[in-house]
Design a protein around this motif. Structure first.
Motif, PDB file in Angstrom:
ATOM      1  N   GLU A  15      87.517  65.354  45.138  1.00 53.39           N
ATOM      2  CA  GLU A  15      88.732  65.049  45.890  1.00 53.39           C
ATOM      3  C   GLU A  15      89.991  65.113  45.030  1.00 53.39           C
ATOM      4  O   GLU A  15      91.091  64.876  45.527  1.00 53.39           O
ATOM      5  CB  GLU A  15      88.612  63.649  46.506  1.00 53.39           C
ATOM      6  CG  GLU A  15      87.477  63.523  47.511  1.00 53.39           C
ATOM      7  CD  GLU A  15      87.321  62.096  48.009  1.00 53.39           C
ATOM      8  OE1 GLU A  15      87.494  61.166  47.201  1.00 53.39           O
ATOM      9  OE2 GLU A  15      87.051  61.928  49.201  1.00 53.39           O
ATOM     10  N   ASP A  16      89.851  65.411  43.745  1.00 53.02           N
ATOM     11  CA  ASP A  16      90.990  65.393  42.819  1.00 53.02           C
ATOM     12  C   ASP A  16      91.596  66.787  42.678  1.00 53.02           C
ATOM     13  O   ASP A  16      90.893  67.762  42.405  1.00 53.02           O
ATOM     14  CB  ASP A  16      90.555  64.880  41.450  1.00 53.02           C
ATOM     15  CG  ASP A  16      89.994  63.474  41.508  1.00 53.02           C
ATOM     16  OD1 ASP A  16      90.524  62.674  42.313  1.00 53.02           O
ATOM     17  OD2 ASP A  16      89.031  63.179  40.778  1.00 53.02           O
ATOM     18  N   LEU A  17      92.916  66.877  42.845  1.00 54.97           N
ATOM     19  CA  LEU A  17      93.625  68.152  42.713  1.00 54.97           C
ATOM     20  C   LEU A  17      93.730  68.530  41.240  1.00 54.97           C
ATOM     21  O   LEU A  17      94.233  67.767  40.412  1.00 54.97           O
ATOM     22  CB  LEU A  17      95.021  68.040  43.322  1.00 54.97           C
ATOM     23  CG  LEU A  17      95.896  69.294  43.224  1.00 54.97           C
ATOM     24  CD1 LEU A  17      95.293  70.431  44.040  1.00 54.97           C
ATOM     25  CD2 LEU A  17      97.323  68.987  43.680  1.00 54.97           C
ATOM     26  N   TYR A  42      90.476  72.060  43.741  1.00 53.49           N
ATOM     27  CA  TYR A  42      90.078  70.656  43.665  1.00 53.49           C
ATOM     28  C   TYR A  42      88.765  70.503  42.896  1.00 53.49           C
ATOM     29  O   TYR A  42      87.883  71.372  42.945  1.00 53.49           O
ATOM     30  CB  TYR A  42      89.875  70.078  45.073  1.00 53.49           C
ATOM     31  CG  TYR A  42      91.144  69.768  45.819  1.00 53.49           C
ATOM     32  CD1 TYR A  42      91.693  68.492  45.801  1.00 53.49           C
ATOM     33  CD2 TYR A  42      91.800  70.761  46.549  1.00 53.49           C
ATOM     34  CE1 TYR A  42      92.851  68.202  46.503  1.00 53.49           C
ATOM     35  CE2 TYR A  42      92.964  70.491  47.251  1.00 53.49           C
ATOM     36  CZ  TYR A  42      93.490  69.202  47.221  1.00 53.49           C
ATOM     37  OH  TYR A  42      94.637  68.917  47.904  1.00 53.49           O
TER      38      TYR A  42
END
Length: 593
Positions: free
Chosen positions: A271-273, A268
């Motif tokens: 919060e972004d994959l 990550y």
């Protein structure tokens, strides 16, 4: 590594040595001497290169109080710029910097011609200087996202494992990249675990775009199996502007566990994959990056999260982060020198164009009048100047008089208004024009005055300022934290924290309702807790009304809230997950359990 004298690569300069008391503290001989450029706003080094070739360009700066002015610690701004040709590269900010420390700047770039220009830009905030400048060729296949229009500037570069040397460079890395030791930047204790191997880690042909040395892949870091994720948060430092950063992270993995492990994890950015369900190859290089996808992650927080199907926690061997440098401004091509076109000559002869080429290389083999600065031309120029002088004086004096009158009227009007208003300063004129792009309310100063009844009820004070009680239009109670006006100029963290706090939604954390972005007033508006704060409940009144079980739950809830904040990038160096009732939040300055 040999270094050569810089005299042939730059024109104007002044030579200096750092003061004797700083000599022993520098890492190499190159940092003991420097070149300063007190004259001119732009001074450039011209380094020979091969057109279209990729290079690592590194500049180092060790002040060492060479000028005996103590500029890095006198409280003033010490800042100058770096350009590659006409394109902005980076700023060198030495404000409040230890004079014995070395700042280094790196950029990976493509040579636009048979030379690369590195320019020091004087911002009027300190004399630019430089200690060393290196241009190191890279393989054409390396860093495929670097091209003629995109360069990348070094942000950080780490190797993991239990490494004793703080910096790994040449000869371990033939390209002399600086790899910092992760274990040298944190409190490398439990739950961190170091892995190593003597087996060679290889890369498949055509898949290694970074040529990371095998020795770096022979070391790795992981965490205890009781923990599910590991975070790598790279501090930006006090002298770096994070608002415009666009970052490109590169993760380097190789499974070096001697058994045949089941290790799978998600990667990550905040919060972004970025990458899901990744499993590193055994004794083989895997470099993970998003080609050309630059991220806006101001705190450079990245986490590796164990998947449900994995039996082992994540692992990492090395890590690089670069920031975007656009190379969109083009310099004049050397092929554009040459004979004067007939169309231009005709316009000159017809009196439609004034052409002067004195000093231009095209004049080396030409006797055109355009290339000479003859006495006749000088006389003619002087005659023209005499004829135009009265007109110029009139053209200049009339606007100057008018502007002076207008300025005087404005000053008188302002003084008049100030005398009438007294202490009632017009805060509305200080409201920032551009709001933050976040999903919480922005309050004006006038609205804060209204909801706090002109800041009547004080419910708390601290080093940041004062907390006031307020009531919104719908009747909801709020707490308004107002930053002291004397601290606003130094509050570089306010806007990034607002952006981060606006994303925080946790049952154990007070919700941020809004903010005020005024040049005279910075404020945060939170939910109001009518029962008082935790300290008041624990230390005031009947403290024995809370059982030890209740106190334990309070401690755990507080730790969970802190941990959640940590993961959302409150500038941690490492955040480790909560397992059962164990809580460990590991910062660079210590461990809190």
């Amino acid at each position: 590594m040999p270094f050569s004298f810089d005299g042939e690569f730059v024109e104007s300069r002044q030579n200096h040595e750092i003061l004797p008391e700083f000599m022993d503290g520098v890492g190499n001989e190159q940092q003991k001497t420097l070149r300063s450029f007190p004259n001119g706003s732009r001074n450039c080094y011209t380094l020979p290169s091969t057109i279209g070739k990729k290079y690592l360009l590194r500049a180092t700066f060790t002040y060492g109080n060479y000028d005996r002015l103590n500029k890095t610690l006198d409280g003033s701004l010490f800042l100058f710029g770096l350009h590659i040709g006409v394109n902005f590269w980076d700023k060198v900010n030495l404000s409040n910097w230890d004079p014995s420390f070395t700042v280094w700047k790196e950029v990976l770039t493509v040579a636009p011609s048979n030379s690369v220009s590195v320019c020091l830009i004087n911002f009027g905030s300190g004399v630019p200087f430089i200690s060393s400048l290196e241009l190191r060729p890279l393989q054409d296949t390396m860093y495929p996202f670097v091209n003629t229009s995109v360069s990348v500037s070094y942000f950080t570069r780490y190797r993991f494992g239990n490494i004793t040397d703080f910096i790994t460079r040449y000869p371990t890395d033939p390209y002399d990249r600086f790899w910092e030791s992760w274990s040298g930047t944190i409190d490398y204790t439990y739950p961190w675990i170091s892995l190593n191997t003597t087996n060679k880690v290889e890369s498949l042909p055509g898949t290694d775009a970074f040529n990371v040395p095998s020795a770096i892949f022979q070391q790795a870091s992981t965490i205890d199996t009781n923990y599910s994720f590991m975070s790598v948060a790279v501090a930006t430092g006090p002298n770096i502007d994070t608002t415009s950063l666009q970052l490109l992270p590169i993760f380097h993995f190789a499974e070096i566990n001697r058994s045949n492990p089941n290790r799978r994890f998600d990667i990550y950015s905040a919060e972004d994959l970025l990458f899901g369900d990744f499993s590193p190859s055994r004794f083989q290089v895997d470099s993970m990056y998003k080609n050309g996808q630059f991220l806006k992650n101001a705190y450079a927080l990245f986490s590796l999260n164990k998947t449900d199907s994995s039996s082992l926690p994540p692992l990492i061997n090395a890590f690089e982060v670069y920031s975007l440098v656009r190379m969109e401004n083009l310099t004049t091509d050397s092929n554009d020198d040459g004979p004067i076109p007939d169309s231009i000559r005709q316009r000159v002869q017809a009196g439609l164009l004034d052409l002067r080429l004195v000093g231009n290389p095209v004049c080396a083999n030409s006797k055109d009048t355009y290339c000479s600065d003859s006495k006749n031309n000088n006389k003619e120029d002087k005659k023209k100047k005499r004829n135009t002088t009265p007109i110029l004086l009139i053209a200049v004096m009339v606007p100057v008089v008018l502007i002076s009158l207008l300025v005087g009227m404005c000053i008188l009007r302002k003084l008049y208004r100030k005398g009438k208003s007294g202490d009632n300063e017009d805060y509305a004129s200080y409201e920032e024009k551009t709001p933050l792009h976040i999903d919480i309310r922005r309050f004006t100063y006038a609205e804060l005055k209204l909801i706090t009844n002109n800041f009547q009820s004080i419910i708390g004070k601290g080093g940041f300022g004062t907390v006031y009680h307020g009531i919104l239009e719908n009747g909801d109670e709020v707490a308004v934290k107002v930053l002291m006006e004397t601290s606003i100029a130094e509050s570089t963290d306010f806007l990034p924290e607002v952006q981060t706090l606006s994303k925080v939604h946790h049952k154990n954390l007070v919700t941020l309702q809004g903010y005020c972005q005024n040049k005279k007033c910075l404020a945060l508006v939170y939910d109001f807790l009518p029962g008082g704060n935790l300290q008041q409940l624990l230390s005031g009144g009947d403290v024995y009304s809370l059982t030890w079980e209740q106190r334990l739950h309070i401690a755990l809830d507080a730790a969970q809230g802190l941990h959640f904040s940590c993961v959302l990038a409150f500038r941690p160096y490492v955040c480790v997950s909560i397992s059962k009732v164990k809580v460990s939040i590991n910062y660079r300055t210590g461990v809190s359990t």
